[in-house]
Write a protein that holds these residues in place. Structure first.
Motif, PDB file in Angstrom:
ATOM      1  N   LEU A 134       0.864  -1.357   0.042  1.00 10.19           N
ATOM      2  CA  LEU A 134      -0.021   0.135  -0.052  1.00 10.19           C
ATOM      3  C   LEU A 134       0.990   1.381  -0.091  1.00 10.19           C
ATOM      4  CD1 LEU A 134      -2.760  -1.100   2.585  1.00 10.19           C
ATOM      5  CD2 LEU A 134      -2.603  -1.511   0.145  1.00 10.19           C
ATOM      6  N   ALA A 135       2.006   1.141   0.774  1.00  7.25           N
ATOM      7  CA  ALA A 135       3.058   2.258   0.658  1.00  7.25           C
ATOM      8  C   ALA A 135       4.343   1.506   0.090  1.00  7.25           C
ATOM      9  CB  ALA A 135       3.195   2.741   1.943  1.00  7.25           C
ATOM     10  N   LEU A 136       4.883   1.994  -1.112  1.00  7.90           N
ATOM     11  CA  LEU A 136       5.622   1.369  -1.848  1.00  7.90           C
ATOM     12  C   LEU A 136       6.718   2.337  -2.444  1.00  7.90           C
ATOM     13  CD1 LEU A 136       5.756  -1.547  -3.022  1.00  7.90           C
ATOM     14  CD2 LEU A 136       4.596  -0.762  -5.102  1.00  7.90           C
ATOM     15  N   VAL A 137       7.847   1.736  -2.241  1.00  8.41           N
ATOM     16  CA  VAL A 137       9.102   2.592  -3.038  1.00  8.41           C
ATOM     17  C   VAL A 137      10.115   1.734  -3.686  1.00  8.41           C
ATOM     18  CG1 VAL A 137      10.393   2.701  -1.090  1.00  8.41           C
ATOM     19  CG2 VAL A 137      10.798   4.119  -2.434  1.00  8.41           C
ATOM     20  N   ARG A 138      10.443   2.087  -4.867  1.00  9.83           N
ATOM     21  CA  ARG A 138      11.088   1.423  -5.915  1.00  9.83           C
ATOM     22  C   ARG A 138      12.283   2.232  -6.431  1.00  9.83           C
ATOM     23  NH1 ARG A 138       8.720  -2.699  -8.869  1.00  9.83           N
ATOM     24  NH2 ARG A 138       7.864  -4.282  -7.359  1.00  9.83           N
ATOM     25  N   GLY A 139      13.579   2.024  -6.045  1.00 11.16           N
ATOM     26  CA  GLY A 139      14.853   2.869  -6.405  1.00 11.16           C
ATOM     27  C   GLY A 139      15.002   2.456  -7.986  1.00 11.16           C
ATOM     28  N   GLY A 140      15.467   3.481  -8.589  1.00 14.34           N
ATOM     29  CA  GLY A 140      16.088   3.375 -10.101  1.00 14.34           C
ATOM     30  C   GLY A 140      15.009   3.015 -10.893  1.00 14.34           C
ATOM     31  N   PHE A 141      13.632   3.734 -10.770  1.00 14.70           N
ATOM     32  CA  PHE A 141      12.655   3.408 -11.589  1.00 14.70           C
ATOM     33  C   PHE A 141      12.883   3.993 -12.868  1.00 14.70           C
ATOM     34  CE2 PHE A 141       8.121   3.786 -13.139  1.00 14.70           C
ATOM     35  CZ  PHE A 141       7.638   2.661 -13.203  1.00 14.70           C
ATOM     36  N   VAL A 142      13.359   5.237 -13.101  1.00 16.05           N
ATOM     37  CA  VAL A 142      13.902   5.937 -14.181  1.00 16.05           C
ATOM     38  C   VAL A 142      15.287   5.897 -14.205  1.00 16.05           C
ATOM     39  CG1 VAL A 142      11.734   6.874 -14.563  1.00 16.05           C
ATOM     40  CG2 VAL A 142      13.398   8.151 -13.614  1.00 16.05           C
TER      41      VAL A 142
END
Length: 219
Positions: A31-39
């Motif tokens: 529900l609360a999500l973070v992804r590094g290096g998405f762009v």
């Protein structure tokens, strides 16, 4: 990164997320999500080239209409360049199939000394899902429970990262970007420079989705 999709089953990058308790981290999983290096750095540069002209027409504001933001300027932008169109396609999987993101992004340009104070996005203007891509400067996004203020979650937003808020994280927690003097992720100091965020939202239920802008005919 774990879990290729961005739906509610998706996993956050564990190194980029801190919670006041393991129980809260489990409750907000997906529900609360973070992804590094998405762009990539190249995509980020192209996205900035696309949104800078629209931002440059505005002046930095010291006070937002609902007092949530200081030291900022903002614009709504339909992303027409190749990087912008590709980004919209990629973030769409974070949204429910029947409630896709609006075709235009909210572009928020925050000065190094600016801040986004604790707030919950208005249900009049925003549906169930928020997805934001951070450019230029790292920052810390803090969520705090409206009912249990001792419950908090922090996401480290590195340049090129994606965050997603939905469900309980969207409706039952405030979110804020920590000001420079408070910008820590645990023991890690996260110095704030100028930050540009491309924020995607969907429509609240019961609204007719806006028609996508039609490209003008070729000359």
């Amino acid at each position: 990164s774990p879990g290729g999709g961005l739906g509610p089953e998706a996993e956050a990058d564990p190194a980029l997320l801190r919670a006041s308790s393991p129980e809260l981290a489990r409750r907000l999983r997906g529900l609360a999500l973070v992804r590094g290096g998405f762009v990539s750095e190249g995509e980020a540069a192209e996205l900035l080239r696309e949104v800078e002209p629209g931002l440059g027409r505005g002046r930095y504001q010291s006070d937002h209409w609902d007092r949530a933001i200081t030291g900022y300027r903002e614009t709504e932008r339909g992303l027409r360049g190749s990087a912008g169109r590709a980004l919209l396609l990629r973030v769409t999987s974070a949204f429910p199939p029947r409630r896709p993101p609006r075709p235009s992004a909210h572009v928020l340009d925050l000065l190094p000394g600016g801040r986004v104070g604790p707030h919950v996005d208005s249900v009049k203007f925003c549906g169930c899902t928020i997805a934001g891509v951070s450019l230029l400067s790292p920052s810390v996004l803090r969520l705090r429970s409206l009912r249990e203020p001792q419950d908090w979650l922090e996401l480290l937003l590195e340049p090129g990262s994606l965050y997603i808020l939905r469900g309980a994280a969207r409706y039952e927690f405030t979110h804020e970007i920590l000001p420079d003097e408070e910008s820590f992720f645990g023991e890690l100091r996260v110095p704030r420079g100028r930050r540009v965020a491309l924020i995607f939202r969907n429509d609240p239920p019961g609204e007719n989705p806006p028609k996508p802008p039609r490209d003008p005919p070729s000359p």
